[in-house]
Design a protein around this motif. Structure first.
Motif, PDB file in Angstrom:
ATOM      1  N   MET A 233      -3.573  15.739 -42.487  1.00  0.00           N
ATOM      2  CA  MET A 233      -4.955  16.183 -42.720  1.00  0.00           C
ATOM      3  C   MET A 233      -5.526  16.818 -41.453  1.00  0.00           C
ATOM      4  SD  MET A 233      -6.836  13.421 -45.162  1.00  0.00           S
ATOM      5  CE  MET A 233      -6.042  11.888 -44.792  1.00  0.00           C
ATOM      6  N   ILE A 234      -5.222  16.225 -40.308  1.00  0.00           N
ATOM      7  CA  ILE A 234      -5.690  16.792 -39.036  1.00  0.00           C
ATOM      8  C   ILE A 234      -5.141  18.203 -38.863  1.00  0.00           C
ATOM      9  CG2 ILE A 234      -5.415  16.605 -36.516  1.00  0.00           C
ATOM     10  CD1 ILE A 234      -5.761  13.581 -36.809  1.00  0.00           C
TER      11      ILE A 234
ATOM     12  N   CYS B 282      -6.863  20.590 -41.191  1.00  0.00           N
ATOM     13  CA  CYS B 282      -8.234  20.844 -40.727  1.00  0.00           C
ATOM     14  C   CYS B 282      -8.220  21.867 -39.593  1.00  0.00           C
ATOM     15  CB  CYS B 282      -8.848  19.522 -40.282  1.00  0.00           C
ATOM     16  SG  CYS B 282     -10.460  19.679 -39.532  1.00  0.00           S
TER      17      CYS B 282
ATOM     18  N   LEU C 150      -8.957  15.734 -32.186  1.00  0.00           N
ATOM     19  CA  LEU C 150      -9.462  14.673 -33.059  1.00  0.00           C
ATOM     20  C   LEU C 150      -8.918  13.308 -32.628  1.00  0.00           C
ATOM     21  CD1 LEU C 150      -9.726  17.376 -34.808  1.00  0.00           C
ATOM     22  CD2 LEU C 150      -9.823  15.837 -36.748  1.00  0.00           C
TER      23      LEU C 150
ATOM     24  N   TYR D 238      -7.334   9.742 -33.804  1.00  0.00           N
ATOM     25  CA  TYR D 238      -6.651   9.009 -34.872  1.00  0.00           C
ATOM     26  C   TYR D 238      -6.509   7.554 -34.466  1.00  0.00           C
ATOM     27  CZ  TYR D 238      -3.447   7.597 -38.473  1.00  0.00           C
ATOM     28  OH  TYR D 238      -2.901   6.941 -39.551  1.00  0.00           O
TER      29      TYR D 238
ATOM     30  N   ASP E 195     -11.875   9.765 -36.061  1.00  0.00           N
ATOM     31  CA  ASP E 195     -12.078  10.663 -37.199  1.00  0.00           C
ATOM     32  C   ASP E 195     -11.191  10.269 -38.371  1.00  0.00           C
ATOM     33  OD1 ASP E 195     -13.797  12.615 -35.707  1.00  0.00           O
ATOM     34  OD2 ASP E 195     -11.973  12.765 -34.500  1.00  0.00           O
ATOM     35  N   VAL E 196     -10.044   9.670 -38.053  1.00  0.00           N
ATOM     36  CA  VAL E 196      -9.098   9.230 -39.086  1.00  0.00           C
ATOM     37  C   VAL E 196      -8.607   7.841 -38.695  1.00  0.00           C
ATOM     38  CG1 VAL E 196      -7.019   9.833 -40.387  1.00  0.00           C
ATOM     39  CG2 VAL E 196      -8.228  11.602 -39.118  1.00  0.00           C
TER      40      VAL E 196
ATOM     41  N   VAL F  78     -11.221   8.742 -43.630  1.00  0.00           N
ATOM     42  CA  VAL F  78     -11.555   9.921 -42.817  1.00  0.00           C
ATOM     43  C   VAL F  78     -13.052  10.157 -42.774  1.00  0.00           C
ATOM     44  CG1 VAL F  78      -9.387  11.145 -43.256  1.00  0.00           C
ATOM     45  CG2 VAL F  78     -11.317  11.500 -44.804  1.00  0.00           C
TER      46      VAL F  78
ATOM     47  N   LEU G 249     -13.048  15.910 -42.763  1.00  0.00           N
ATOM     48  CA  LEU G 249     -11.652  15.970 -43.214  1.00  0.00           C
ATOM     49  C   LEU G 249     -11.510  15.805 -44.730  1.00  0.00           C
ATOM     50  CD1 LEU G 249     -10.355  13.949 -40.229  1.00  0.00           C
ATOM     51  CD2 LEU G 249      -9.360  16.134 -40.867  1.00  0.00           C
TER      52      LEU G 249
ATOM     53  N   PHE H  99      -9.336  17.864 -47.259  1.00  0.00           N
ATOM     54  CA  PHE H  99      -7.879  17.856 -47.107  1.00  0.00           C
ATOM     55  C   PHE H  99      -7.233  16.586 -47.654  1.00  0.00           C
ATOM     56  CE2 PHE H  99     -10.138  20.010 -43.675  1.00  0.00           C
ATOM     57  CZ  PHE H  99      -9.787  21.314 -43.984  1.00  0.00           C
TER      58      PHE H  99
END
Ligand SMILES: *Cc1c(COP(=O)(O)O)cnc(C)c1O
Length: 455
Positions: free
Chosen positions: A116-117, A120, A207, A209, A230-231, A256, A260, A263
């Protein structure tokens, strides 16, 4: 009804074993296993805690277990309601805006989060190819980053076992897509500079994680989203109590922040009025990452666990997990040196370095522990600690159990001084003795005979 040519001449050669003999055979086999229900299981970074039986009872209800994944949406509204509610709870617990239940393991959650990152960043026209990962990280982190198509750059821990902010800043360039962090880290320590770390990472356009596989130190105390992540993935089969090990089943839910959301894997669960639907029409989604709904049985167990503990119960889990780990730390630190000698979170890492002078290693101490009736802790992880022994007692163990474990550890330390031979060939009392673990995986021999135990 059948023609004579199709009939057999002799009765079938079935084994002649009575039901009772059969029952005894299988009960004996089951007793050769070690499990959380039979003994203490302090396997670090695994959260082998008690899984309340009510979870299983609910997951086994016909309305849960007999659903067919291809049933029409209008006939599985109850299941979708459960998933939607679980998503609401986890959003609150993790401090995020959306959750996907598609990943069926923590490691798959990591891969999905990183995909997903990537999606994005690509949607912004950025081609950042590096993921920063500390040297204390779980082995799945660099593997997942690699699978998601990133290059991995290692960040060295400082002398306190934490991320060094200045060193981190040197790695934060235009190629950097994300920092992947476990907090508390695998030394059981909380990254105290976490807010400064997220600020620096975000300023560099990357980002954050979080590997939230083990949330036992954080529940109801601190939220990954509020720390700037962010995740985040959470292993529902660890913190949220599904029996696991031996390869499954798992649920690596990924949370997320809103940015995000486009995604997320598809389908997502949506609610319109009182009707739940699965949304497959998500043009920017990274796609489908597992069949149907993920591991539904795990999700039911997590839901029941959260509902039966309630908000205050969840916070109590963290308090007890941290208290138990620090109790073990204090009881053992005079004999087994703690890798970082200060209060820990939900797990504690010892080093068995000093026993090397007796030719005794962490693995020998741990094999001997099996003779005392305990599952060994995690050994040789994290990699940055020599002769590491990583103990995660979990919140569900009593003081009596922790004391018995500590007594066993202290007794084994004495044996290492006085009778190291005993440790080098341990375990003596288990169904199978010391194995060549590498060969045992490749050439399974279930008729193996162990050596006779010493007088
Ligand atoms: C257990 C664990 C994982 C991997 O989870 P799986 O469900 O086994 O794939 C990742 N990171 C940490 C810190 C873990 O403890």
């Amino acid at each position: 009804m059948f023609p004579a040519s199709m009939m057999r001449d002799d009765p079938p050669g079935l084994p002649e074993v009575s039901e009772l003999d059969l029952v005894r055979h299988y009960v004996k086999l089951s007793q050769k296993n070690f499990s959380i229900d039979s003994g203490f299981y302090p396997l670090g970074s695994c959260t082998m805690k008690y899984n309340p039986k009510i979870n299983d009872e609910i997951a086994r209800l016909a309305g849960m277990a007999s659903l067919h994944p291809l049933q029409a949406e209008e006939t599985v509204q109850g299941a979708l309601h459960l998933l939607y509610s679980l998503e609401e709870f986890l959003k609150e617990i993790l401090g995020v805006d959306h959750i996907s239940f598609q990943p069926v393991a923590g490691a798959q959650g990591e891969m999905v989060g990183l995909m997903m990152i990537r999606a994005c960043l690509e949607s912004r026209g950025e081609n950042r190819h590096k993921v920063l990962i500390p040297d204390s990280a779980h082995g799945t982190n660099p593997a997942s980053a690699g699978l998601a198509g990133f290059d991995v750059e290692e960040i060295k821990s400082n002398s306190q076992g934490l991320i060094d902010l200045d060193d981190l800043k040197k790695h934060l360039d235009r190629d950097c897509a994300a920092l992947m962090l476990t907090n508390p880290n695998t030394l059981g320590l909380f990254e105290k500079d976490i807010l400064k770390i997220s600020e620096a990472v975000h300023q560099a356009g990357a980002l954050m994680y979080m590997d939230g596989a083990n949330l036992n130190a954080l529940l109801g105390v601190v939220r990954p989203g509020d720390m700037g992540f962010d995740v985040v993935h959470a292993n529902l089969h660890k913190t949220f109590s599904t029996p696991h090990g031996g390869g499954g089943p798992g649920a690596g839910a990924v949370g997320v922040k809103a940015m995000l959301a486009p995604f997320l894997p598809k389908p997502t669960i949506e609610k319109k009025g009182n009707v739940y639907t699965l949304n497959h029409h998500r043009p920017q989604s990274i796609g489908k990452v597992s069949t149907f709904y993920g591991n539904f049985g795990n999700l039911v167990r997590a839901y029941v666990y959260i509902r039966s503990n309630g908000a205050q119960g969840l916070a109590k889990i963290s308090e007890m997990a941290i208290l138990n780990a620090n109790y073990v730390r204090k009881r053992l630190d005079a004999v087994y040196k703690v890798a970082q000698d200060r209060p820990c979170m939900h797990e504690v890492v010892f080093t068995a370095k000093k026993f090397k002078s007796k030719e005794v290693h962490a693995r020998d101490l741990c094999k001997r522990l099996m003779d005392y009736g305990f599952h060994p802790p995690t050994v040789y992880f994290p990699l940055i600690v020599e002769e590491a022994m990583m103990v995660e007692p979990t919140e569900t163990e009593s003081k009596e159990t922790l004391d018995a474990f500590c007594e066993a550890m202290l007794s084994i330390a004495k044996e290492a001084e006085t009778n190291p031979e005993l440790l080098l060939k341990a375990p003596w009392t288990t169904p199978v003795g010391r194995l060549d673990e590498t060969e045992a995986v490749k050439k399974l021999n279930i008729r193996w005979k162990k050596e006779a135990s010493p007088k």
